[in-house]
Write a protein that holds these residues in place. Structure first.
Motif, PDB file in Angstrom:
ATOM      1  N   VAL A   1       0.843  -1.192   0.000  1.00 51.49           N
ATOM      2  CA  VAL A   1       0.000   0.000   0.000  1.00 51.49           C
ATOM      3  C   VAL A   1       0.881   1.246   0.000  1.00 51.49           C
ATOM      4  CG1 VAL A   1      -0.119   0.180   2.509  1.00 51.49           C
ATOM      5  CG2 VAL A   1      -2.034   0.990   1.154  1.00 51.49           C
TER       6      VAL A   1
ATOM      7  N   LEU B   1       1.592   5.302   1.127  1.00 44.40           N
ATOM      8  CA  LEU B   1       1.302   6.160   2.273  1.00 44.40           C
ATOM      9  C   LEU B   1       0.113   7.074   1.975  1.00 44.40           C
ATOM     10  CD1 LEU B   1       1.836   7.267   5.024  1.00 44.40           C
ATOM     11  CD2 LEU B   1       3.719   8.608   4.128  1.00 44.40           C
TER      12      LEU B   1
ATOM     13  N   VAL C   1      -3.094   5.341   2.531  1.00 44.73           N
ATOM     14  CA  VAL C   1      -3.411   5.132   3.949  1.00 44.73           C
ATOM     15  C   VAL C   1      -3.898   6.435   4.575  1.00 44.73           C
ATOM     16  CG1 VAL C   1      -2.455   4.521   6.200  1.00 44.73           C
ATOM     17  CG2 VAL C   1      -1.755   3.258   4.179  1.00 44.73           C
ATOM     18  N   ALA C   2      -3.329   7.519   4.104  1.00 47.09           N
ATOM     19  CA  ALA C   2      -3.649   8.820   4.697  1.00 47.09           C
ATOM     20  C   ALA C   2      -4.868   9.464   4.067  1.00 47.09           C
ATOM     21  CB  ALA C   2      -2.449   9.746   4.576  1.00 47.09           C
TER      22      ALA C   2
ATOM     23  N   ARG D   1      -7.907   9.117   4.470  1.00 53.96           N
ATOM     24  CA  ARG D   1      -8.996   9.476   5.366  1.00 53.96           C
ATOM     25  C   ARG D   1      -8.741  10.755   6.156  1.00 53.96           C
ATOM     26  NH1 ARG D   1      -7.294   7.095  10.541  1.00 53.96           N
ATOM     27  NH2 ARG D   1      -5.685   5.561  10.140  1.00 53.96           N
ATOM     28  N   LEU D   2      -7.496  11.179   6.168  1.00 53.30           N
ATOM     29  CA  LEU D   2      -7.200  12.383   6.936  1.00 53.30           C
ATOM     30  C   LEU D   2      -7.685  13.619   6.207  1.00 53.30           C
ATOM     31  CD1 LEU D   2      -3.548  11.654   8.040  1.00 53.30           C
ATOM     32  CD2 LEU D   2      -5.664  11.184   9.256  1.00 53.30           C
ATOM     33  N   GLU D   3      -7.904  14.630   7.005  1.00 53.64           N
ATOM     34  CA  GLU D   3      -8.286  15.892   6.391  1.00 53.64           C
ATOM     35  C   GLU D   3      -7.077  16.568   5.786  1.00 53.64           C
ATOM     36  OE1 GLU D   3     -10.872  18.710   7.679  1.00 53.64           O
ATOM     37  OE2 GLU D   3     -12.045  17.398   8.954  1.00 53.64           O
ATOM     38  N   ILE D   4      -7.328  17.275   4.735  1.00 55.66           N
ATOM     39  CA  ILE D   4      -6.244  17.996   4.086  1.00 55.66           C
ATOM     40  C   ILE D   4      -5.867  19.207   4.923  1.00 55.66           C
ATOM     41  CG2 ILE D   4      -5.661  19.403   2.068  1.00 55.66           C
ATOM     42  CD1 ILE D   4      -7.554  17.559   0.485  1.00 55.66           C
TER      43      ILE D   4
ATOM     44  N   LEU E   1       2.024  12.833   5.371  1.00 53.87           N
ATOM     45  CA  LEU E   1       1.161  11.673   5.174  1.00 53.87           C
ATOM     46  C   LEU E   1       0.486  11.691   3.819  1.00 53.87           C
ATOM     47  CD1 LEU E   1      -0.362  11.396   8.743  1.00 53.87           C
ATOM     48  CD2 LEU E   1       1.656  10.316   7.802  1.00 53.87           C
TER      49      LEU E   1
END
Lengths: 352, 819
Positions: free
Chosen positions: A37, A39, A42-43, A45-48, A312
């Protein structure tokens, strides 16, 4: 020459190189097997991070030549910096006052560092030496200076490993060394790089016995301070590695290189997990550092800019303009409230 | 290796620059050449005829910039910076300004340098070349080729220094002048300007730094033998390293990255650059309060700092104040020999070489020798190793013992005990909560969740991950869960307690009571809250259902939980009202008060909090208020649900729940909702901030998931519930029993976090079946779906929202206070 080789005892450089090559290929295969996978995914889902309000807050003027290195004091507001003209200055960055100015018997003071107590600084450069200066307001700092160690080439970087009593150095002689400050004794030397060591950084753990080094041989090596052995190595950069920094989690290192990229190597996955680059960025990176959470990576470039990367999501968050020449060094303050940058334009700046 | 590479170290950047410059000069896709008319004014006419030739082309500053912007998709500022770099390195130069190598974003003209003069195209020029160039210019037309002062001076110096070669230099110069005369005028102008630009780069006027200057490294290592000759030893070492790497165990990239992302999420909250600082960043505000509050050793640490200690033992012991508190705690428990040993070994490792022998013996005498005054408890094997090491004392002699003490005793036993202790809770309770004075600082979009104080449970992590995707409805689940709890226990009161307990278990820390006080005021309409109170008092059964929608609950699923966390403490501190009815009475009272205006209410809520902070000790009164609050919070929830439909129609603050979520994401939500959110947030943030790093959050996550399912299709929850029903019930009932046994001691209980979580998560699902008030069931789903719809517009991600909420709360805190 030794054509009828039969045992490892008669290894030649050529045969060893060949063996190394096959091992490298195998290693890469092993690493790829677990490469499931990216990075950025994986990231996802994080907010920008799309808004940053980082501005220059202080400008430290006083050096007469290129600033080459700087380091924050553990008190979060003092900075030591060294420059091409052989000066080392201790600043109260908050008030921008100079508290000490020391003239070194050499030019190109390429490395300086604050001890954990804040009462001691070390520096060195083209003199091949690492010299410590106890700081006191009462007397001339140079009176109590002490030369701790000497390399066979310039000293490019130094750092106190959680103790005022030891100092770790990297040198153009392609080695790193751990010195006992009091006696000047060489406690451990670290051989493994095949070209100038440009940068070192300690693992964040209090009890950590590892450090990382970056070199002109394009390699990033992880070392066991106790045994002196290299325990892990990363390649990938296409040019000199000018800067390395441990991720605050201690599980990864970020690097900056003359190939104009920054990269992230994960120690547990044992491979490169991200490259921070853009087509428009064509100049080398001199220095990198993380914000205290590890989310942001600041990197100083030869094109006078500082790029801020979202580590990320692997995208650039913003660009900091201000310096009028190469950004040679950069460091986030110990409590993460500010970023200091030093430049060949002979100034240092504090951003927040 | 290649000969030319050895000659000079050429940074990578030059390849990239040259590639770019070649593209810029491309006839078709390169930087456009403007029509000749434009040039007429500024360029000698004789020159114009040649402009069709590539190297005669001139370019406008803004064409260069624009080309770069387009080619590299960058903004103007970056393109300008890049163009200036290329100019500094001499790839093009301003036609009319030979002094300053600056690119302006206007109609000034630039000419590309001939590749012959590019940096590193040939070996770096020496002083003889420069002398030839200067002499040549001095021989030519004075008007056009006159030397600058500094050039004249240099020429004089060179003549002195190179006296023995000066004849040769003069001949060379004359030769070149002669050659130059053959050129046509236009070509001559161009080659002159290029040559001049070249020297401008290589011999810059005094005071100007040449961008070609190399890194300050001795030529020996930098240029010639940059790579050392490899010896057999080097080869062996490399092979060894590679072999070791091959046998190394590595984890899947996904696993490694997931944990990295988790780490960053956890710590974002503590990252001043991302989440700001309380009360303000000294570098920005010129106010040193932040540093004063956070000096290495403080009497009373900030709440946030104490909370951080709960993240991991490393966090605790790397903070001087944390280490001190930890040591004090262990001393009280008569078990501080471990931490003392650990510190002593750390000190040993960092000691001067001359001290090692002495310190090794001291440590051995104090901690390890038979009958030592402070003997530590390590197993025989480790002891054996220590004895072996003692034969040749070094700074690493006690490493194995230290490791043993650290991982087995301190980390697995002492630390968790500390985090659960009253001592720690007290620290949290009295922790300073600085308020924001200025509205600086960036974005509060980071999540604050997921700091598990205990070892992260994989399942939990997974849940968190899942939930972190924007899931519309986290609230529902929570409220449901609570509802079920309640229904099982049979009284609202108990419910609250269990909730508290859950929170307690999960999150070792509770937050200050003041937070609680905020909650009730938040979104509830006075009238409604009252109603709810009544409802609660009279018909506990209904509450569960109702709980689903209240604005409060909706907006923050987390909120209620967190709110509960502190309860045990507050209860303990103050005299508590154990009976639900009394609580409700109080609630009513409070609510009545609240009926006034919202702002006022807020204020009221605020005040207690502040006083708590200030005092550091909760007065009885305060605590009483606090106690009430939590209960009330639970109470208020039902109201909304009941009235949910009304509420949704009415544009009053109550509907806030829905809008709240978006706020964090986008600031453009309308003011009203924002206001509400803030209020909300206040409670939340307080709660959140105070809250233990963790589990409570994760529970919220669970909610999110559950809810999502629930919202998505009504059937799902039932199914799940059926599946999980049994275990859940068991757990619940068990919990209930425990509670009844001793409510007061909830906090002391050490239920495994996971269990608690699952219990919580499951509870809601089970509700329908176990309780089976059919009438209740339908409304919930409906409600949920409705909510989901409303959320569609601005989906809130439960956790992120929380964080955001927190962030914004901070920002607006002051405002609220003075509303």
């Amino acid at each position: 020459m030794t054509s009828e080789v039969s045992g490892p005892s008669v290894d030649t450089v050529e045969s060893l190189m060949k063996e190394a090559e096959t091992l490298k290929i195998k290693l890469e295969e092993e690493r790829q097997k677990l490469n499931d996978v990216t990075l950025a995914s994986v990231a996802e889902r994080l907010e920008i991070i799309n808004y940053m309000n980082i501005k220059p807050r202080r400008t430290l003027k006083g050096h007469q030549a290129k600033v080459l290195c700087s380091d924050w004091s553990p008190d979060k507001r003092h900075i030591v910096s060294s420059s091409q003209d052989g000066k080392m200055i201790i600043w109260d960055a908050y008030t921008t006052n100079k508290e000490h100015a020391v003239t070194m018997p050499t030019t190109w003071v390429m490395a300086c560092a604050y001890a954990p107590s804040g009462n001691l600084v070390a520096c060195g450069g083209l003199d091949n030496k690492v010299t410590v200066y106890p700081l006191s307001l009462d007397e001339d700092v140079t009176l109590r200076k002490k030369t701790v160690g000497t390399h066979t080439s310039y000293m490019s970087c130094c750092i106190f490993p959680n103790s005022d009593q030891q100092i770790l150095t990297g040198s153009g002689d392609s080695t790193c060394a751990l010195w006992d400050v009091e006696s000047g004794q060489l406690l451990q030397s670290f051989h493994g790089h095949s070209a100038d060591v440009m940068t070192i950084d300690l693992a964040p753990s209090e009890t950590g016995n590892t450090f990382v080094s970056g070199s002109c041989d394009k390699l990033v090596l992880i070392w066991d301070m106790r045994s002196g052995h290299c325990v892990q190595s990363f390649e990938g950069h296409e040019s000199d590695v000018n800067s390395v920094k441990f991720h605050p989690s201690g599980d990864a290192v970020a690097t900056g290189s003359d190939d104009s990229t920054c990269r992230l190597f994960d120690l547990r996955a044992d491979k490169e997990v991200a490259t921070y680059s853009k087509e428009s960025i064509i100049f080398g990176v001199n220095s990198v550092d993380f914000s205290v959470s590890g989310r942001l990576l600041f990197s100083g470039y030869n094109d006078y800019t500082v790029n801020v990367w979202d580590t990320l999501k692997c995208v650039r968050v913003c660009l900091l303009y201000g310096h009028e020449n190469r950004v040679s060094c950069l460091q986030v303050s110990p409590d993460g409230t500010a970023l200091s940058t030093g430049s060949w334009d002979s100034t240092l700046r504090v951003w927040a | 290796m290649e000969p030319d590479k050895e000659k000079c170290h050429r940074p990578k950047a030059f390849d990239k620059m040259e590639g770019l410059v070649r593209e810029m000069q491309d006839a078709e896709n390169g930087v456009p050449v403007r029509s000749q008319k434009l040039f007429l004014t500024s360029i000698p006419s004789a020159f114009m005829g040649k402009s069709h030739q590539a190297h005669h082309r001139l370019h406008l500053g803004y064409d260069l910039i624009e080309w770069l912007m387009e080619r590299l998709s960058i903004e103007e500022s970056e393109a300008l910076n890049l163009a200036n770099q290329l100019c500094q390195y001499g790839y093009f130069f301003p036609v009319s300004d030979s002094k300053n190598l600056v690119v302006k974003d206007d109609s000034s003209l630039y000419r590309f340098q001939s590749p012959y003069y590019w940096p590193y195209a040939n070996k770096a020029p020496d002083n003889i070349d420069y002398a030839v160039y200067l002499s040549k210019r001095s021989m030519r037309n004075k008007q056009r080729h006159a030397l600058d002062d500094h050039e004249l001076e240099t020429l004089g110096n060179l003549r002195k220094n190179l006296a023995n070669k000066w004849d040769f230099i003069t001949i060379q110069a004359e030769e070149q002048v002669k050659l130059g005369k053959v050129l046509k005028k236009g070509e001559k102008i161009i080659s002159d300007s290029q040559e001049r630009a070249y020297w401008r780069i290589h011999r810059p006027p005094p005071g100007q730094i040449s961008s070609l200057e190399q890194c300050p490294v001795p030529p020996r290592s930098r240029n010639g033998n940059r790579t050392k000759k490899r010896t057999v030893e080097d080869g062996k070492r490399e092979v060894d390293i590679l072999k070791a790497s091959l046998s190394r165990t590595r984890v899947k990239v996904s696993q490694a990255l997931e944990s990295m992302v988790q780490y960053v999420e956890t710590y974002s909250e503590y990252d001043p650059i991302i989440s700001g600082t309380q009360p303000s960043n000294p570098w920005v505000s010129e106010d040193l309060t932040y540093w004063q509050l956070n000096s290495p050793l403080v009497e009373i640490p900030t709440e946030k700092r104490v909370k951080r200690w709960g993240l991991s033992m490393e966090e605790l012991v790397s903070d001087p104040t944390g280490l001190q508190e930890f040591t004090n705690y262990l001393r009280k428990e008569y078990s501080h020999e471990n931490i003392r040993f650990w510190m002593a070994v750390n000190d040993l490792r960092r000691s001067a070489q001359s001290q090692i022998q002495r310190k090794v013996n001291e440590i051995f005498e104090e901690f390890l020798a038979p009958g030592a005054p402070c003997e530590i408890n390590i197993d025989g094997k480790t002891m054996e190793r220590v004895h072996q090491e003692m034969r040749s004392p070094s700074r690493f002699t006690f490493d194995s013992a230290q490791d043993h003490v650290y991982t087995l005793l301190l980390k697995k036993d002492c630390y968790p005990r500390f985090i659960r202790s009253e001592h720690y809770k007290n620290l949290l309770a009295v922790g300073i909560q600085p308020t924001t004075k200025k509205r600086f600082f960036g974005f509060g979009q980071q999540k604050k969740k997921t700091s598990t104080s205990s070892a992260p449970n994989p399942a939990l992590l997974q849940q968190q991950q899942q939930s972190s995707q924007p899931c519309g409805i986290s609230t529902g689940a929570l409220s449901k869960r609570r509802g079920s709890d309640r229904s099982l226990s049979g009284s609202a009161h108990e419910l609250a307690v269990s909730g508290v307990r859950g929170g307690d278990n999960r999150v070792p820390h509770s937050h200050s009571q003041s937070n609680l006080s905020d909650i009730p005021y938040r979104g509830d309409l006075p009238g409604k809250s009252r109603t709810s109170t009544t409802a609660m008092t009279h018909s506990p059964v209904k509450k569960p259902g109702i709980a689903v929608t209240s604005g409060a609950s909706t907006s923050e699923d987390v909120c209620p939980w967190e709110a509960h966390g502190p309860e045990p403490r507050s209860r303990k501190n103050s005299t508590q009202m154990d009976s639900g009815s009394s609580a409700s009475d109080i609630c009513v009272a409070v609510q009545v008060a609240a009926e006034v205006t919202d702002p006022k209410v807020k204020k009221a809520g605020h005040l207690p909090q502040q006083s708590t902070m200030d005092g550091g000790k909760s007065s009885r009164k305060l605590s009483a208020v606090c106690c009430i609050e939590p209960r009330r919070a639970s109470v208020s929830v039902p109201i909304d649900r009941k009235i949910f439909e009304e509420v949704s129609k009415v544009p009053t603050p109550t509907p806030a729940p829905t809008p709240t979520p978006p706020v964090p994401n986008k600031s453009d939500v309308d003011n009203k909702s924002e206001e509400i959110c803030r209020t909300f947030r206040k409670s939340l943030s307080v709660a959140g901030a105070a809250n233990a790093p963790t589990i409570s959050v994760s529970s919220a996550t669970d909610d999110g998931d559950v809810l999502q399912e629930a919202g998505a299709d009504v059937v799902d929850p039932k199914v799940d519930g059926a599946e999980d029903e049994k275990p859940m019930e068991e757990r619940l009932s068990a919990a209930m029993v425990e509670e009844e046994e001793d409510e007061e001691q909830d906090h002391k209980r050490r239920t495994e976090p996971e269990v608690v979580i699952s219990r919580l998560a499951l509870a809601p699902l089970a509700e329908p079946d176990s309780e089976s008030p059919i009438s209740e069931l339908p409304p919930e789903p409906n409600f949920l779906s409705e909510e989901a719809k409303s959320n569609d517009v601005c989906p809130w991600e439960d956790e992120e929202t929380k964080c955001n909420v927190d962030g914004s709360f901070r920002k607006t805190y002051t405002t609220l206070g003075f509303l």
